[in-house]
Enzyme design. Structure first.
Site, PDB file in Angstrom:
ATOM      1  N   ASP A  99      -1.104   3.856  -7.060  1.00  0.00           N
ATOM      2  CA  ASP A  99      -1.256   4.534  -5.767  1.00  0.00           C
ATOM      3  C   ASP A  99      -0.625   3.771  -4.600  1.00  0.00           C
ATOM      4  O   ASP A  99      -0.833   4.151  -3.436  1.00  0.00           O
ATOM      5  CB  ASP A  99      -2.742   4.781  -5.467  1.00  0.00           C
ATOM      6  CG  ASP A  99      -3.274   6.017  -6.188  1.00  0.00           C
ATOM      7  OD1 ASP A  99      -2.471   6.911  -6.502  1.00  0.00           O
ATOM      8  OD2 ASP A  99      -4.494   6.086  -6.423  1.00  0.00           O
ATOM      9  N   ASP A 160      -1.191  12.316 -10.959  1.00  0.00           N
ATOM     10  CA  ASP A 160      -1.164  11.941  -9.546  1.00  0.00           C
ATOM     11  C   ASP A 160      -0.020  10.959  -9.238  1.00  0.00           C
ATOM     12  O   ASP A 160       0.508  10.924  -8.131  1.00  0.00           O
ATOM     13  CB  ASP A 160      -2.480  11.268  -9.123  1.00  0.00           C
ATOM     14  CG  ASP A 160      -3.715  11.797  -9.822  1.00  0.00           C
ATOM     15  OD1 ASP A 160      -3.598  12.280 -10.964  1.00  0.00           O
ATOM     16  OD2 ASP A 160      -4.804  11.713  -9.241  1.00  0.00           O
TER      17      ASP A 160
HETATM   18  N1  GLY Z   1      -5.374  10.597  -6.928  1.00  0.00           N
HETATM   19  C1  GLY Z   1      -6.763  10.780  -7.125  1.00  0.00           C
HETATM   20  C2  GLY Z   1      -7.203  12.127  -6.717  1.00  0.00           C
HETATM   21  O1  GLY Z   1      -6.400  13.023  -6.506  1.00  0.00           O
HETATM   22  O2  GLY Z   1      -8.412  12.273  -6.608  1.00  0.00           O
END
Ligand code: GLY
Length: 377
Positions: A99, A160
């Site tokens: 992330d 994600d």
């Molecule tokens: N990237 C984690 C979520 O979308 O909750």
């Protein structure tokens, strides 16, 4: 992509005005924080509670979008404050993961692109190098998360992550070193081959053997269960593959984004209120407005890349955004958040709340339609 009708244009202009008016008040009374959600309508502060939390860049993104829209120096100063607070995270190995893009694209990369600030460049390159170092050459995937608890995540990859790849595409453009882009593209190809199902829906988590790269299976993750269709995951897929097409020009990524988008268009309920999982039980009434906003923003990105056959994506994006505006937005200044009915996941208790990235993608989508958005992803 088609032009907006006069009525659609009017809605976009009015919504931009509502965003500007509300956020000018909200930011002014919330100086020096990094919000995630609201408690009794007022923002919390993750810079104190959880300084490495994955969403800590989105407030910076909202502030930069508002600065570009208004020229009000307050927004820029607050955005720089967010970036500086993230330095604690940059020195914390366990707080860095796939992330990194969500944190340093809306903060350091934006500021560096606009202002050529050397500290921002340093931060963004550190974040990109760390993210590139997560690449597993056995399975060609960027490893998700860390082993913060008893769960062994060495072979985990998640959909994600597609949204974080622009940090690597940017790093290659900036340094002229192709490694970052090659890693991003290899991950995007692995995701294309292992996450996307025949019908266009996507898995949340794919588990690889971290030593051989063999695919061991998939997990439902934040969705209803294995084989289900977590709505936010579908939105990360539409938007993420469209972005890999934007940065590489390679058509297979555009085709993948379209395939997921076509599935999502067939799954969105008639009332355009998006559930947490498109395959959750019919009697369950759980919603996720973040998925609606991210889907809209992703569909707009996809539509802008298609010379033709884009109307259905733009139409759906407008319906999602107008439905949120009419039914799920708080426009009064008594609350800090804009979107309501957001959800963290299906099985946890984070339901019917506000979440900062819901507001970010709603703002980004509306500003894109107005031709006023800053490209952050
Ligand atoms: N990237 C984690 C979520 O979308 O909750």
């Amino acid at each position: 992509m088609r032009q907006l009708s006069a009525e659609e244009k009017k809605w976009v202009e009015e919504t931009v005005k509502k965003i500007r008016e509300k956020m000018t008040v909200v930011v002014d009374r919330n100086r020096g924080i990094i919000p995630y959600t609201t408690v009794d309508g007022r923002f919390d502060d993750k810079s104190k509670d959880d300084p490495c939390w994955w969403t800590n860049g989105f407030w910076g993104g909202i502030l930069w979008q508002l600065y570009v829209l208004t020229g009000n120096e307050m927004f820029r100063q607050e955005a720089i404050g967010v970036e500086e607070k993230l330095d604690y995270n940059l020195m914390n190995a366990q707080g860095l993961d796939h992330d990194n893009g969500f944190k340093w694209l809306p903060t350091s990369v934006v500021r560096y692109k606009r202002e050529r600030n050397k500290e921002s460049l340093n931060r963004a390159l550190l974040a990109a190098n760390n993210m590139a170092g997560r690449f597993n050459i056995a399975g060609n995937f960027i490893r998700a998360w860390n082993n913060w608890d008893e769960v062994d995540r060495r072979g985990f990859a998640i959909i994600d992550c597609m949204m974080n790849l622009p940090l690597l595409y940017w790093a290659s453009e900036e340094t002229t070193d192709p490694r970052f882009k090659l890693i991003a593209r290899a991950h995007a190809d692995a995701a294309r081959q292992t996450f996307v199902r025949e019908d266009g829906s996507v898995n949340h988590i794919v588990v690889f053997d971290p030593f051989t790269g063999d695919v061991l299976g998939s997990l439902g993750g934040q969705g209803y269960g294995e084989g289900s269709s977590w709505t936010r995951g579908q939105s990360w897929g539409i938007y993420g593959f469209a972005l890999s097409y934007h940065y590489t020009g390679e058509k297979r990524f555009l085709d993948t984004s379209k395939k997921i988008a076509d599935y999502v268009l067939s799954a969105i309920p008639e009332n355009y209120l998006v559930p947490i999982d498109y395959r959750q039980p019919k009697e369950v009434n759980l919603e996720d407005s973040t998925a609606a906003a991210i889907t809209a923003s992703g569909l707009i990105e996809l539509a802008t890349q298609l010379p033709e056959d884009a109307d259905k994506y733009l139409d759906a994006a407008l319906k999602l955004l107008m439905t949120l505006d009419e039914k799920r937005c708080s426009w009064g200044t008594e609350t800090d958040n804009i979107l309501n009915n957001c959800a963290v996941d299906y099985h946890g208790d984070g339901h019917n709340m506000s979440i900062i990235y819901g507001d970010y993608y709603f703002i980004e989508a509306v500003m894109s339609l107005a031709g006023k958005a800053l490209r952050i992803f």
